[in-house]
Design a protein around this motif. Structure first.
Motif, PDB file in Angstrom:
ATOM      1  N   ALA A 127       0.856  -1.187   0.000  1.00 14.94           N
ATOM      2  CA  ALA A 127       0.000   0.000   0.000  1.00 14.94           C
ATOM      3  C   ALA A 127       0.888   1.232   0.000  1.00 14.94           C
ATOM      4  O   ALA A 127       2.065   1.176   0.389  1.00 14.94           O
ATOM      5  CB  ALA A 127      -0.932   0.015   1.214  1.00 14.94           C
ATOM      6  N   SER A 128       0.330   2.364  -0.446  1.00  9.06           N
ATOM      7  CA  SER A 128       1.095   3.605  -0.462  1.00  9.06           C
ATOM      8  C   SER A 128       0.174   4.806  -0.357  1.00  9.06           C
ATOM      9  O   SER A 128      -1.010   4.734  -0.711  1.00  9.06           O
ATOM     10  CB  SER A 128       1.945   3.719  -1.739  1.00  9.06           C
ATOM     11  N   ILE A 129       0.720   5.893   0.151  1.00 12.09           N
ATOM     12  CA  ILE A 129       0.050   7.197   0.169  1.00 12.09           C
ATOM     13  C   ILE A 129       0.993   8.177  -0.504  1.00 12.09           C
ATOM     14  O   ILE A 129       2.151   8.307  -0.093  1.00 12.09           O
ATOM     15  CB  ILE A 129      -0.253   7.651   1.609  1.00 12.09           C
ATOM     16  N   GLN A 130       0.520   8.844  -1.534  1.00 15.02           N
ATOM     17  CA  GLN A 130       1.369   9.738  -2.308  1.00 15.02           C
ATOM     18  C   GLN A 130       0.741  11.126  -2.398  1.00 15.02           C
ATOM     19  O   GLN A 130      -0.479  11.258  -2.539  1.00 15.02           O
ATOM     20  CB  GLN A 130       1.590   9.188  -3.715  1.00 15.02           C
ATOM     21  N   ALA A 131       1.576  12.160  -2.307  1.00 21.02           N
ATOM     22  CA  ALA A 131       1.137  13.537  -2.533  1.00 21.02           C
ATOM     23  C   ALA A 131       1.713  14.000  -3.863  1.00 21.02           C
ATOM     24  O   ALA A 131       2.908  13.805  -4.125  1.00 21.02           O
ATOM     25  CB  ALA A 131       1.607  14.445  -1.403  1.00 21.02           C
ATOM     26  N   THR A 132       0.891  14.593  -4.709  1.00 17.30           N
ATOM     27  CA  THR A 132       1.347  15.068  -6.012  1.00 17.30           C
ATOM     28  C   THR A 132       0.837  16.486  -6.267  1.00 17.30           C
ATOM     29  O   THR A 132      -0.117  16.945  -5.635  1.00 17.30           O
ATOM     30  CB  THR A 132       0.876  14.153  -7.160  1.00 17.30           C
ATOM     31  N   ILE A 133       1.463  17.173  -7.200  1.00 16.59           N
ATOM     32  CA  ILE A 133       1.014  18.499  -7.608  1.00 16.59           C
ATOM     33  C   ILE A 133      -0.288  18.349  -8.392  1.00 16.59           C
ATOM     34  O   ILE A 133      -0.390  17.544  -9.307  1.00 16.59           O
ATOM     35  CB  ILE A 133       2.077  19.195  -8.471  1.00 16.59           C
ATOM     36  N   ASP A 134      -1.280  19.148  -8.025  1.00 18.20           N
ATOM     37  CA  ASP A 134      -2.604  19.071  -8.653  1.00 18.20           C
ATOM     38  C   ASP A 134      -2.954  20.451  -9.223  1.00 18.20           C
ATOM     39  O   ASP A 134      -3.633  21.244  -8.581  1.00 18.20           O
ATOM     40  CB  ASP A 134      -3.646  18.629  -7.627  1.00 18.20           C
ATOM     41  N   GLY A 135      -2.464  20.748 -10.405  1.00 13.79           N
ATOM     42  CA  GLY A 135      -2.682  22.056 -11.014  1.00 13.79           C
ATOM     43  C   GLY A 135      -1.374  22.744 -11.321  1.00 13.79           C
ATOM     44  O   GLY A 135      -0.291  22.269 -10.956  1.00 13.79           O
ATOM     45  N   THR A 136      -1.438  23.868 -11.999  1.00 14.42           N
ATOM     46  CA  THR A 136      -0.242  24.600 -12.397  1.00 14.42           C
ATOM     47  C   THR A 136       0.310  25.408 -11.230  1.00 14.42           C
ATOM     48  O   THR A 136      -0.391  26.263 -10.687  1.00 14.42           O
ATOM     49  CB  THR A 136      -0.554  25.545 -13.566  1.00 14.42           C
ATOM     50  N   PRO A 137       1.566  25.177 -10.823  1.00 18.29           N
ATOM     51  CA  PRO A 137       2.131  25.906  -9.685  1.00 18.29           C
ATOM     52  C   PRO A 137       2.464  27.355 -10.045  1.00 18.29           C
ATOM     53  O   PRO A 137       2.674  27.696 -11.206  1.00 18.29           O
ATOM     54  CB  PRO A 137       3.410  25.121  -9.362  1.00 18.29           C
ATOM     55  N   GLY A 138       2.509  28.187  -9.035  1.00 13.29           N
ATOM     56  CA  GLY A 138       2.948  29.562  -9.167  1.00 13.29           C
ATOM     57  C   GLY A 138       3.723  29.955  -7.935  1.00 13.29           C
ATOM     58  O   GLY A 138       3.917  29.145  -7.016  1.00 13.29           O
ATOM     59  N   THR A 139       4.197  31.191  -7.844  1.00 11.82           N
ATOM     60  CA  THR A 139       4.948  31.652  -6.689  1.00 11.82           C
ATOM     61  C   THR A 139       4.085  31.581  -5.425  1.00 11.82           C
ATOM     62  O   THR A 139       3.008  32.182  -5.377  1.00 11.82           O
ATOM     63  CB  THR A 139       5.430  33.094  -6.906  1.00 11.82           C
ATOM     64  N   SER A 140       4.541  30.811  -4.446  1.00  8.65           N
ATOM     65  CA  SER A 140       3.800  30.583  -3.184  1.00  8.65           C
ATOM     66  C   SER A 140       2.399  30.045  -3.453  1.00  8.65           C
ATOM     67  O   SER A 140       1.480  30.268  -2.668  1.00  8.65           O
ATOM     68  CB  SER A 140       3.713  31.886  -2.369  1.00  8.65           C
ATOM     69  N   ASP A 141       2.224  29.340  -4.549  1.00  3.56           N
ATOM     70  CA  ASP A 141       0.926  28.785  -4.946  1.00  3.56           C
ATOM     71  C   ASP A 141       1.136  27.361  -5.431  1.00  3.56           C
ATOM     72  O   ASP A 141       1.336  27.113  -6.622  1.00  3.56           O
ATOM     73  CB  ASP A 141       0.296  29.652  -6.039  1.00  3.56           C
ATOM     74  N   ILE A 142       1.133  26.425  -4.481  1.00  4.10           N
ATOM     75  CA  ILE A 142       1.346  25.011  -4.797  1.00  4.10           C
ATOM     76  C   ILE A 142       0.122  24.227  -4.364  1.00  4.10           C
ATOM     77  O   ILE A 142      -0.134  24.069  -3.174  1.00  4.10           O
ATOM     78  CB  ILE A 142       2.609  24.459  -4.093  1.00  4.10           C
ATOM     79  N   SER A 143      -0.669  23.776  -5.316  1.00  2.00           N
ATOM     80  CA  SER A 143      -1.859  22.975  -5.002  1.00  2.00           C
ATOM     81  C   SER A 143      -1.500  21.498  -5.105  1.00  2.00           C
ATOM     82  O   SER A 143      -0.679  21.094  -5.923  1.00  2.00           O
ATOM     83  CB  SER A 143      -3.002  23.320  -5.966  1.00  2.00           C
TER      84      SER A 143
END
Length: 265
Positions: A158-174
């Protein structure tokens, strides 16, 4: 500058003072020059511990028992003398043990405030030390649960993963969470649930279930009759569900109705 040579415990040793260094050399063989030394760099205030000519390991011992070693690849091994690939990864730091205490890491914070300890996983593109922007879909880190299968230690259950969801920007990481498990007979985890950047929860792959599907369902707890308990700490923006297995009815409860249960027809 000066040097003192001698024999300690039947082994050659030297102490050298040569600006900007002070060096203690252990058992350097005259035929090969092999040995080790402890060096203090006065100019940079750095203590160097060096094993020459590619030794098999550098070990740290207490009470004549090895507690930790650095292998030839620079990996720190605690509790074992050789690196092991777990989940397909040979980590830079590896901890082995035969008990809960021996195979554990503790991180504790003591402070008169509300702060607690932190574990941070970071991701940047480019070379080490660079701050290059990530892109949507990049993994921010994975917590993997692996097990030995009798042949090796590479299988992940099993695993739990965090990934980028959307286009990043300065101090804007979804980001989003992806929860995966490995089915019986398969060799790697498959995604079964995700929480996206706006908090939506998706169970399954997102495609419609087949009429003869046997998995991919949202399971609701059941009770043998209508529930009479009041939901503890019920949130007015949330709904609790329970299935009445005696009468085959689904019940819901929320604070807007005083916490009581109502059948969903």
């Amino acid at each position: 500058n000066w040097q003192v040579d001698g024999v300690v415990g039947g082994k050659e040793a030297s102490i050298i003072r040569c600006e900007p260094f002070a060096i203690l050399i252990f058992d350097r063989r005259p035929d090969t020059g092999r040995g080790g030394y402890v060096q203090y760099d006065f100019a940079n205030d750095i203590l160097n511990i060096v094993a020459e000519d590619n030794p098999s390991a550098v070990r740290l011992l207490t009470s004549n028992t090895e507690r930790m070693r650095f292998d030839t690849n620079g990996r720190a091994l605690i509790g074992h003398t050789a690196s092991v690939a777990v989940g397909g990864v040979e980590g830079a730091v590896q901890v082995f043990g035969t008990s809960t205490n021996a195979a554990a890491l503790n991180i504790s914070r003591y402070s008169n405030d509300a702060g607690g300890p932190t574990i941070t996983l970071g991701k940047s593109r480019g070379t080490i030390g660079a701050v290059n922007q990530v892109v949507s879909g990049d993994s921010l880190g994975t917590l993997a649960f692996a097990a030995a299968d009798g042949t090796d230690f590479t299988a992940v259950g099993a695993s739990i993963q965090a990934t980028i969801d959307g286009t990043p920007g300065t101090s804007d990481i979804s980001g989003r969470y992806i929860f995966s498990t490995t089915r019986d007979g398969e060799t790697s985890p498959t995604e079964h649930m995700r929480i996206n950047q706006v908090g939506d929860v998706r169970i399954g792959t997102g495609s419609a279930l087949a009429t003869n599907a046997t998995s991919g369902f949202l399971l609701i707890p059941g009770c043998p009759g209508p529930s009479i308990g009041v939901v503890a700490n019920a949130n007015t923006a949330a709904v609790a569900l329970v299935f009445d297995t005696a009468n085959n009815r689904l019940y819901a409860s929320d604070n807007n109705r005083g916490g009581s249960w109502h059948a969903i027809n």
